[in-house]
Scaffold this motif. Structure first.
Motif, PDB file in Angstrom:
ATOM      1  N   THR A 219       0.838  -1.196   0.000  1.00 47.99           N
ATOM      2  CA  THR A 219       0.000   0.000   0.000  1.00 47.99           C
ATOM      3  C   THR A 219       0.876   1.250   0.000  1.00 47.99           C
ATOM      4  OG1 THR A 219      -0.089   0.153   2.413  1.00 47.99           O
ATOM      5  CG2 THR A 219      -1.746  -1.224   1.333  1.00 47.99           C
ATOM      6  N   PRO A 220       0.371   2.381  -0.482  1.00 47.77           N
ATOM      7  CA  PRO A 220       1.157   3.625  -0.484  1.00 47.77           C
ATOM      8  C   PRO A 220       1.651   4.026   0.908  1.00 47.77           C
ATOM      9  CG  PRO A 220      -0.764   3.864  -1.891  1.00 47.77           C
ATOM     10  CD  PRO A 220      -0.923   2.548  -1.184  1.00 47.77           C
ATOM     11  N   VAL A 221       0.784   3.841   1.912  1.00 46.88           N
ATOM     12  CA  VAL A 221       1.187   4.198   3.274  1.00 46.88           C
ATOM     13  C   VAL A 221       2.307   3.288   3.759  1.00 46.88           C
ATOM     14  CG1 VAL A 221       0.443   4.299   5.691  1.00 46.88           C
ATOM     15  CG2 VAL A 221      -1.039   5.211   3.893  1.00 46.88           C
ATOM     16  N   SER A 222       2.194   1.987   3.470  1.00 47.09           N
ATOM     17  CA  SER A 222       3.238   1.041   3.881  1.00 47.09           C
ATOM     18  C   SER A 222       4.571   1.359   3.226  1.00 47.09           C
ATOM     19  CB  SER A 222       2.820  -0.390   3.543  1.00 47.09           C
ATOM     20  OG  SER A 222       1.669  -0.764   4.254  1.00 47.09           O
ATOM     21  N   LYS A 223       4.514   1.731   1.961  1.00 44.26           N
ATOM     22  CA  LYS A 223       5.754   2.092   1.257  1.00 44.26           C
ATOM     23  C   LYS A 223       6.362   3.358   1.858  1.00 44.26           C
ATOM     24  CE  LYS A 223       4.629  -0.009  -3.227  1.00 44.26           C
ATOM     25  NZ  LYS A 223       4.358   0.249  -4.668  1.00 44.26           N
ATOM     26  N   ALA A 224       5.507   4.304   2.217  1.00 45.80           N
ATOM     27  CA  ALA A 224       6.005   5.538   2.833  1.00 45.80           C
ATOM     28  C   ALA A 224       6.643   5.251   4.189  1.00 45.80           C
ATOM     29  CB  ALA A 224       4.862   6.541   2.989  1.00 45.80           C
ATOM     30  N   ILE A 225       5.992   4.415   4.990  1.00 44.39           N
ATOM     31  CA  ILE A 225       6.533   4.052   6.305  1.00 44.39           C
ATOM     32  C   ILE A 225       7.880   3.354   6.151  1.00 44.39           C
ATOM     33  CG2 ILE A 225       6.203   2.543   8.309  1.00 44.39           C
ATOM     34  CD1 ILE A 225       3.191   3.112   8.056  1.00 44.39           C
ATOM     35  N   THR A 226       7.963   2.423   5.207  1.00 46.16           N
ATOM     36  CA  THR A 226       9.213   1.688   4.976  1.00 46.16           C
ATOM     37  C   THR A 226      10.344   2.635   4.605  1.00 46.16           C
ATOM     38  OG1 THR A 226       8.010  -0.290   4.258  1.00 46.16           O
ATOM     39  CG2 THR A 226      10.310  -0.109   3.600  1.00 46.16           C
ATOM     40  N   ALA A 227      10.060   3.583   3.723  1.00 47.64           N
ATOM     41  CA  ALA A 227      11.090   4.533   3.292  1.00 47.64           C
ATOM     42  C   ALA A 227      11.581   5.390   4.452  1.00 47.64           C
ATOM     43  CB  ALA A 227      10.544   5.414   2.175  1.00 47.64           C
ATOM     44  N   VAL A 228      10.652   5.856   5.280  1.00 44.27           N
ATOM     45  CA  VAL A 228      11.023   6.710   6.412  1.00 44.27           C
ATOM     46  C   VAL A 228      11.816   5.910   7.452  1.00 44.27           C
ATOM     47  CG1 VAL A 228      10.160   8.111   8.323  1.00 44.27           C
ATOM     48  CG2 VAL A 228       9.074   8.273   6.078  1.00 44.27           C
ATOM     49  N   VAL A 229      11.398   4.678   7.726  1.00 42.81           N
ATOM     50  CA  VAL A 229      12.111   3.847   8.704  1.00 42.81           C
ATOM     51  C   VAL A 229      13.535   3.570   8.233  1.00 42.81           C
ATOM     52  CG1 VAL A 229      12.214   1.563   9.787  1.00 42.81           C
ATOM     53  CG2 VAL A 229      10.044   2.782   9.675  1.00 42.81           C
ATOM     54  N   LYS A 230      13.694   3.241   6.950  1.00 38.58           N
ATOM     55  CA  LYS A 230      15.045   2.985   6.424  1.00 38.58           C
ATOM     56  C   LYS A 230      15.926   4.228   6.548  1.00 38.58           C
ATOM     57  CE  LYS A 230      14.060  -0.730   3.121  1.00 38.58           C
ATOM     58  NZ  LYS A 230      14.030  -1.132   1.687  1.00 38.58           N
ATOM     59  N   LYS A 231      15.352   5.384   6.251  1.00 37.65           N
ATOM     60  CA  LYS A 231      16.121   6.624   6.363  1.00 37.65           C
ATOM     61  C   LYS A 231      16.476   6.906   7.826  1.00 37.65           C
ATOM     62  CE  LYS A 231      16.735   8.848   3.204  1.00 37.65           C
ATOM     63  NZ  LYS A 231      17.839   8.873   2.208  1.00 37.65           N
ATOM     64  N   THR A 232      15.557   6.617   8.727  1.00 44.49           N
ATOM     65  CA  THR A 232      15.825   6.806  10.155  1.00 44.49           C
ATOM     66  C   THR A 232      16.944   5.895  10.628  1.00 44.49           C
ATOM     67  OG1 THR A 232      13.484   7.368  10.513  1.00 44.49           O
ATOM     68  CG2 THR A 232      14.791   6.806  12.456  1.00 44.49           C
ATOM     69  N   MET A 233      16.926   4.637  10.183  1.00 41.07           N
ATOM     70  CA  MET A 233      17.959   3.688  10.582  1.00 41.07           C
ATOM     71  C   MET A 233      19.329   4.089  10.034  1.00 41.07           C
ATOM     72  SD  MET A 233      15.791   0.126  10.227  1.00 41.07           S
ATOM     73  CE  MET A 233      16.871  -0.940  11.210  1.00 41.07           C
ATOM     74  N   GLN A 234      19.334   4.815   8.926  1.00 41.35           N
ATOM     75  CA  GLN A 234      20.598   5.304   8.372  1.00 41.35           C
ATOM     76  C   GLN A 234      21.181   6.454   9.196  1.00 41.35           C
ATOM     77  OE1 GLN A 234      19.837   6.231   4.235  1.00 41.35           O
ATOM     78  NE2 GLN A 234      19.166   4.153   3.783  1.00 41.35           N
TER      79      GLN A 234
END
Length: 313
Positions: A219-234
């Motif tokens: 879903t668009p929201v899931s993709k957005a959450i995934t992108a933000v989490v990956k950036k946060t972990m970086q």
């Protein structure tokens, strides 16, 4: 005229009556509902403020008054300015995240409170069905902490902190109470040891759990959450002692920095780290010397992308 002893007796009598009245209530807190939940908490502390205050005394002449004013500007004034930096970063982030507003109308601004020379930022981590807002707000809190850390060092003020997740409740505007705050505080005062921002294990577990939950969804929201989490972990790196730290000089910050950030922010911060290292060496304190050796090592491992040259002793 009342004697001091009589005044004290009257005061204790009033206290006893208040306590009896308080405990006779069946439900003294019925008008206020406190909700327990998981929160991210960042606890940051400006170091060295007490040392600057210890030498202060009431000025006896114009010269002493000017000296006192300068110390207050460098201590109390700096703390007030750093609070403004926090709030400004939250506002800038929120204004620059229009894509988030397409998925939610809720604000993505962390709670913030300052007391004395310490700062507490918190984010409620809501339950199922409302995951985007907390994830984005966590990123806002961590990115603001990066900017505040660099601002402090460039202004010749060392900063230390801890960031973790735990249970807590909100007891006032921006004010958090519970184990989340305790964990962040203990990371700052027991684990960090030198100017750095230590990331707790529970925060790292939260990020990994969010990634595992949403990475496989489409879903668009899931993709957005995934992108933000990956950036946060970086934004998180492993330090030389194995502790996870906020990587305020790392690639995510480099990517989002202005063109002259290296010259106007990183270079002054690096110069301060070098100067403090020399000052600690002159004092002859092995523990403090070691701490600034570690801080210098962190800086010099990340200076190249900023266009700042490593200085040779």
């Amino acid at each position: 005229m009342l004697r001091v002893g009589s005044i004290i007796k009257l005061w204790f009598g009033a206290v006893r009556r208040f306590v009896r009245k308080l405990f006779r209530r069946e439900r003294p807190l019925e008008k206020r509902i406190y909700r327990l939940g998981h929160h991210l908490v960042a606890f940051l502390d400006v170091l060295g403020q007490r040392d600057k205050f210890r030498g202060l005394k009431k000025p006896a002449n114009a010269q002493e008054e000017e000296e006192v004013k300068e110390v207050l500007r460098q201590t109390a004034g700096f703390v007030v300015e750093l609070r403004t930096v926090f709030q400004t970063q939250f506002e800038v982030f929120e204004a620059g995240a229009p894509n988030v507003q397409r998925h939610t109308k809720e604000p993505v601004r962390p709670s913030f409170v300052g007391f004395s020379d310490s700062f507490v930022t918190s984010v409620p981590l809501r339950g199922e069905g409302d995951e985007l807002v907390p994830v984005v707000t966590v990123f806002s809190a961590l990115s603001a902490a990066c900017v505040v850390m660099l601002t402090a060092l460039a202004s010749k003020h060392p900063l230390r902190g801890g960031i973790d997740v735990g249970l807590a409740t909100e007891i006032g505007p921006g004010e958090i109470y519970g184990t989340a705050l305790e964990r962040a505080y203990l990371l700052e005062c027991k684990v960090a040891k030198y100017p750095r921002l230590v990331i707790g294990d529970e925060l790292w577990r939260y990020l990994n759990a969010a990634l595992a939950q949403f990475e496989k969804q489409t879903t668009p929201v899931s993709k957005a959450i995934t992108a933000v989490v990956k950036k946060t972990m970086q934004l998180v790196a492993k330090d030389t002692d194995g502790q996870r730290i906020l990587d305020y000089l790392g690639p995510v910050v480099v990517e989002n920095a202005g063109p002259n950030h290296g010259k106007h922010m990183i270079q002054p911060a690096y110069n301060f780290v070098l100067a403090e290292g020399k000052r600690m060496l002159a004092k002859g304190d092995p523990e403090l010397i070691g701490r600034y050796v570690l801080l210098r090592g962190y800086f010099e491992s990340r200076l190249t992308p900023w266009g700042v040259e490593v200085k040779k002793d």
